[in-house]
Scaffold this active site. Structure first.
Site, PDB file in Angstrom:
ATOM      1  N   ASP A 101      39.658  45.244  28.265  1.00 21.87           N
ATOM      2  CA  ASP A 101      40.164  44.814  29.570  1.00 21.87           C
ATOM      3  C   ASP A 101      39.491  43.497  29.918  1.00 21.87           C
ATOM      4  OD1 ASP A 101      41.627  45.044  31.898  1.00 21.87           O
ATOM      5  OD2 ASP A 101      40.975  47.104  32.277  1.00 21.87           O
ATOM      6  N   HIS A 117      43.260  35.577  32.495  1.00 18.47           N
ATOM      7  CA  HIS A 117      42.892  36.854  33.124  1.00 18.47           C
ATOM      8  C   HIS A 117      42.640  37.964  32.114  1.00 18.47           C
ATOM      9  CE1 HIS A 117      43.625  35.781  37.376  1.00 18.47           C
ATOM     10  NE2 HIS A 117      44.377  34.854  36.828  1.00 18.47           N
TER      11      HIS A 117
HETATM   12  P1  ADQ Z   1      45.563  44.407  35.067  1.00 19.46           P
HETATM   13  O1  ADQ Z   1      45.709  44.682  33.611  1.00 19.46           O
HETATM   14  O2  ADQ Z   1      46.748  44.627  35.890  1.00 19.46           O
HETATM   15  O3  ADQ Z   1      45.043  42.925  35.337  1.00 19.46           O
HETATM   16  P2  ADQ Z   1      43.257  45.559  36.676  1.00 19.46           P
HETATM   17  O4  ADQ Z   1      42.176  44.569  36.700  1.00 19.46           O
HETATM   18  O5  ADQ Z   1      42.738  46.934  36.537  1.00 19.46           O
HETATM   19  O6  ADQ Z   1      44.312  45.375  35.489  1.00 19.46           O
HETATM   20  O7  ADQ Z   1      44.078  45.425  37.986  1.00 19.46           O
HETATM   21  C1  ADQ Z   1      44.946  46.405  38.354  1.00 19.46           C
HETATM   22  C2  ADQ Z   1      45.261  46.283  39.832  1.00 19.46           C
HETATM   23  O8  ADQ Z   1      46.382  47.113  40.085  1.00 19.46           O
HETATM   24  C3  ADQ Z   1      44.128  46.763  40.718  1.00 19.46           C
HETATM   25  O9  ADQ Z   1      44.002  45.911  41.825  1.00 19.46           O
HETATM   26  C4  ADQ Z   1      44.579  48.153  41.138  1.00 19.46           C
HETATM   27  O10 ADQ Z   1      44.178  48.515  42.418  1.00 19.46           O
HETATM   28  C5  ADQ Z   1      46.076  48.048  41.093  1.00 19.46           C
HETATM   29  N1  ADQ Z   1      46.652  49.366  40.735  1.00 19.46           N
HETATM   30  C6  ADQ Z   1      46.445  50.072  39.628  1.00 19.46           C
HETATM   31  N2  ADQ Z   1      47.110  51.235  39.668  1.00 19.46           N
HETATM   32  C7  ADQ Z   1      47.766  51.253  40.843  1.00 19.46           C
HETATM   33  C8  ADQ Z   1      48.652  52.194  41.483  1.00 19.46           C
HETATM   34  N3  ADQ Z   1      49.019  53.358  40.934  1.00 19.46           N
HETATM   35  N4  ADQ Z   1      49.157  51.843  42.658  1.00 19.46           N
HETATM   36  C9  ADQ Z   1      48.834  50.670  43.227  1.00 19.46           C
HETATM   37  N5  ADQ Z   1      48.015  49.772  42.701  1.00 19.46           N
HETATM   38  C10 ADQ Z   1      47.483  50.066  41.518  1.00 19.46           C
HETATM   39  C11 ADQ Z   1      44.666  41.788  34.546  1.00 19.46           C
HETATM   40  C12 ADQ Z   1      43.676  42.013  33.430  1.00 19.46           C
HETATM   41  C13 ADQ Z   1      42.418  42.597  34.005  1.00 19.46           C
HETATM   42  C14 ADQ Z   1      41.858  41.681  35.093  1.00 19.46           C
HETATM   43  C15 ADQ Z   1      42.927  41.330  36.112  1.00 19.46           C
HETATM   44  C16 ADQ Z   1      42.443  40.270  37.087  1.00 19.46           C
HETATM   45  O11 ADQ Z   1      44.223  42.873  32.439  1.00 19.46           O
HETATM   46  O12 ADQ Z   1      41.446  42.798  33.003  1.00 19.46           O
HETATM   47  O13 ADQ Z   1      40.801  42.335  35.760  1.00 19.46           O
HETATM   48  O14 ADQ Z   1      44.074  40.852  35.480  1.00 19.46           O
HETATM   49  O15 ADQ Z   1      42.080  39.092  36.463  1.00 19.46           O
END
Ligand code: ADQ
Length: 762
Positions: free
Chosen positions: A398, A197
């Site tokens: 990311d 991921h």
């Molecule tokens: P993350 O590093 O966790 O995931 P991201 O893809 O942005 O990063 O996912 C974050 C998730 O958390 C999103 O669904 C978002 O809605 C949720 N989120 C963020 N802030 C929040 C808040 N304050 N309250 C509630 N929910 C919140 C890792 C990798 C990424 C990759 C994903 C999926 O780092 O690059 O996209 O896995 O494979």
């Protein structure tokens, strides 16, 4: 990352498609229906729950997020098991899991030290920073590596228990890079798929890790290794080539390793579009007096570029005072990894910068930055997406970034602007976003100004195109597509598997062809004969003897047999003329034009004799004393398991007391004269005697062995020859360059060398 937050699956793309965006390169095919009887075993660091401590007993609460939304239906449809850590080290007091007739949850127990070392240190302070290009922040700690590997072995063992050869095991993310190998070792015929991921870094960054090789061994034990975008897949293929010397077919996305074909591809994850759209139905408030909202939503992490983003916002208000009082930047941060020092320091830095910028610009009831450090419900999050005029998504690195996609999915009216970092995987898909370099904070401020003043026509055109892309690729399709490709990859891996010897020969061919001669050193026990219960039972097969004869007659091949056994014993057992025999771990050497016994050995003859007598007098059941002239061996293979350790300790004391050095092999202890001489010295001696001091420019040297006593030779040949460990690849701590699984593969390789089968390989 929190692996259970990821969302959905898109169609695969060939990793060869470097220039085209991953999505554009993919044919829009619906995934093939899953194998009807194939159950699914999902393996991730965390189970898809958190433990909620309410007023009464603890209970599990389902974690929100796309990955759960994608995997739940896939698991329910096929039936299966989700394997992971439940989030508590108190194994005895877990609430009941919400099992259904189709889906079970299986906990992997971890102690708190393991959680710290495996998750806190190796996963989050070593792999996480390095894979996100924070090389200087990468922590190198061998103790945490050992725990990481041990925990991965536990995940692999439990996955093996929960699956059979008809199941498909899907392992997730950077916490479990070694799990495929441990699973493969426990269950060689399993269908195994892996998805990462986070980014897979460029080879030159990846190789910084002292454990680059064992990590590659870990991943290449899968049948399919999936990444978000083709860049990461290509980085992985380059590492397979450069770190392990694998032969790689970039166009097909295939790597040959360990006698198997491993498929590699890009599968850009999507989001749970239905849920976001359903929650987006209420119209956004139309209060024209409200300031415009720029929104940032992230897990608190230094990879997300939050501090740089704040500086960009500061530049905006500095250079464009017209936005003061008219624009608010809202940053939502979910706290994460608070036990890691870097994350606490980042939190402080963000707090200070927000305070400073607000102090600088705030005016009459308006503050430029609103900042909340908390997790929001999906309902509240979507309401914010609906309210925001601009999403500012500027990670420094990311894997994908789901916030950008979620924001797009919530814009049912095709309005709003996305500013997106070029270093997010999502930028390969979301080309209609305003793409920025997050480190160039001045340029980000300019882009923000552009977004805030963009004409409605341009906003609509861009957002409509973005919405099409995001709606086209929901997370449920991602999971289905990935699984369909995994099925095919597992079939591919089983169809005409290349033999391990041929795979290795292809890897070695270019190097071998650079010299006309090859010198091969073969250990005896475990390398050209299988390991047996007692050393006297290790008899060479007729087929192997025939191969050795063939090799002895090959004009450009020079074969030595090297063993811990006495020289006479090994010569009698092999009985092929024209070979060089090296006995007693290199103390005795005899071969065409060669005869060598290192100086000073005779003085120890007596010590060896007396040590042998004292060892016999120990009278340990099943133990066997082998007198080999210059050395003595003490075998404990037949000693009852419970007594082995004690027997080895006592034998070690006896050997040392007789002025000899103790070395260890597989269930055998050796007493040798304390002379700095071993298999490594013997190999270098034979090579320089036969070909001169500059032998590396005349001959290619190959060493094959399976025992700890061969490590010496593996290390001696590092860089000037090539070494091959014989045994399961999982024994990853050896110093050899390559592996072959068993003596049969060794003999096959020897026959190929004798016939120079490598001469015209690609
Ligand atoms: P993350 O590093 O966790 O995931 P991201 O893809 O942005 O990063 O996912 C974050 C998730 O958390 C999103 O669904 C978002 O809605 C949720 N989120 C963020 N802030 C929040 C808040 N304050 N309250 C509630 N929910 C919140 C890792 C990798 C990424 C990759 C994903 C999926 O780092 O690059 O996209 O896995 O494979």
């Amino acid at each position: 990352m929190n692996p259970i937050r990821s969302s959905e699956l898109a169609p695969p793309t060939s990793p060869g498609a470097t220039t085209a965006p991953a999505r554009a390169a993919a044919p829009r095919t619906e995934p093939a229906p899953p194998h009807p009887s194939r159950s699914l075993v999902v393996v991730s660091n965390r189970l898809p729950f958190t433990i909620a401590q309410g007023s009464g007993d603890a209970r599990f609460e389902r974690s929100p997020g796309g990955l759960v939304a994608a995997l739940d239906p896939a698991l329910a449809q096929r039936g299966g098991v989700w394997v992971g850590w439940p989030g508590s080290t108190d194994q005895d007091h877990l609430p009941a899991f919400p099992d259904t007739p189709a889906v079970r949850y299986r906990s992997v127990p971890l102690s708190s030290r393991e959680v710290t070392q495996y998750y806190g240190v190796f996963s989050n302070r070593t792999l996480w920073p390095l894979f996100h290009y924070f090389v200087g922040q990468t922590h190198v700690d061998p103790a945490s590596w050992a725990v990481y590997d041990r925990v991965n072995a536990r995940f692999g063992a439990i996955a093996a228990e929960e699956s059979d050869d008809d199941s498909l095991v899907w392992i997730h993310d950077y916490q479990l890079l070694r799990a495929p190998l441990h699973l493969r070792a426990a269950a060689p015929q399993r269908r195994i798929a892996f998805f990462l991921h986070i980014p897979f870094p460029a080879y030159d960054v990846f190789r910084v890790l002292p454990w680059a090789r064992p990590l590659m061994h870990g991943l290449l034990a899968a049948d399919l290794v999936g990444f978000h975008v083709s860049d990461y897949a290509n980085h992985f293929l380059t590492s397979a080539e450069r770190v392990l010397g694998c032969s790689v077919d970039r166009a097909r996305g295939e790597v040959e390793w360990d006698g198997r074909v491993v498929s590699v591809g890009a599968f850009p994850i999507g989001i749970d579009v239905d849920t976001i759209e359903r929650l987006s139905v209420p119209a956004p408030s139309a209060d024209v007096d409200q300031p415009a909202m720029v929104l940032g939503v992230d897990r608190l992490d230094y990879t997300k570029g939050i501090h740089e983003r704040l500086l960009a916002v500061e530049h905006l208000f500095e250079r464009h005072p017209e936005h003061r009082r008219r624009v608010v930047f809202t940053q939502i941060l979910v706290p994460s990894r608070e036990h890691v020092a870097e994350y606490r320091a980042l939190k402080r830095q963000i707090d200070e910068t927000v305070g400073r910028i607000n102090g600088r610009f705030s005016d009459a009831g308006w503050a430029p930055i609103r900042y909340q450090a908390r997790s929001l419900s999906t309902v509240d999050l979507v309401a914010l997406y609906r309210r925001a005029d601009v999403a500012l998504v500027t990670p420094l690195r990311d894997g994908m970034n789901l916030v950008a996609k979620e924001y797009v999915a919530a814009q049912l009216e095709d309005d709003g602007v996305v500013i997106l970092s070029e270093f997010a995987g999502a930028a390969q898909e979301l080309q209609e976003a305003l793409i920025v370099n997050p480190l160039d904070t001045q340029a980000v401020a300019t882009t923000l100004h552009r977004a805030l003043t963009m004409a409605p026509d341009e906003r609509h055109a861009r957002m409509a195109a973005l919405r099409d892309r995001v709606r086209d690729n929901p997370v449920q399709r991602w999971a289905g597509g990935f699984l369909a490709v995994a099925e095919r990859a597992a079939e591919r891996a089983r169809r005409d598997p290349p033999s391990p010897a041929d795979t290795l020969l292809r890897q070695l061919a270019p190097w071998l062809r650079e010299r006309s001669r090859i010198a091969v050193f073969l250990d005896y026990d475990g390398t050209i004969t299988p390991i047996v219960q007692r050393p006297d039972l290790a008899i060479l097969s007729d087929d192997t003897r025939d191969a050795l004869r063939q090799a002895a007659h090959a004009p450009e091949l020079d074969v030595s047999i090297i063993s811990g056994r006495g020289l006479g014993d090994i010569r009698d057992r092999v009985g092929v003329a024209g070979l060089t025999y090296i006995g007693n771990h290199g103390f005795e050497i005899e071969g065409p034009g060669l005869s060598h016994h290192p100086q000073g050995l005779e003085g120890y003859q007596d010590n060896v004799e007396r040590a042998a007598e004292a060892l016999t007098a120990l009278e340990v059941p099943g133990a066997l004393v082998e007198r080999k002239g210059a050395t003595v061996s003490y075998h404990v293979r037949e000693t009852p398991e419970g007594e082995r350790r004690d027997a080895e300790r006592r034998a070690g004391d006896v050997i040392r007391r007789h002025g000899l050095r103790v070395t260890r092999g597989k269930m055998v202890l050796e007493g040798r004269p304390p002379i700095a001489w071993g298999k490594g010295h013997a190999v270098l001696y034979v090579l320089s005697q036969r070909y001169g001091a500059e032998w590396p420019s005349r001959v290619r040297a190959l060493y094959l062995g399976d025992d700890t006593t061969d490590e010496d030779a593996f290390r001696s040949l590092r860089g000037i020859g090539r070494s091959i460990y014989v045994g399961p690849a999982v024994a990853g701590s050896h110093a050899a360059d390559f592996t072959l699984p068993d003596p049969a593969a060794v003999i096959q390789l020897l026959r190929r060398l004798a016939t120079r089968a490598f001469a015209d390989l690609d």
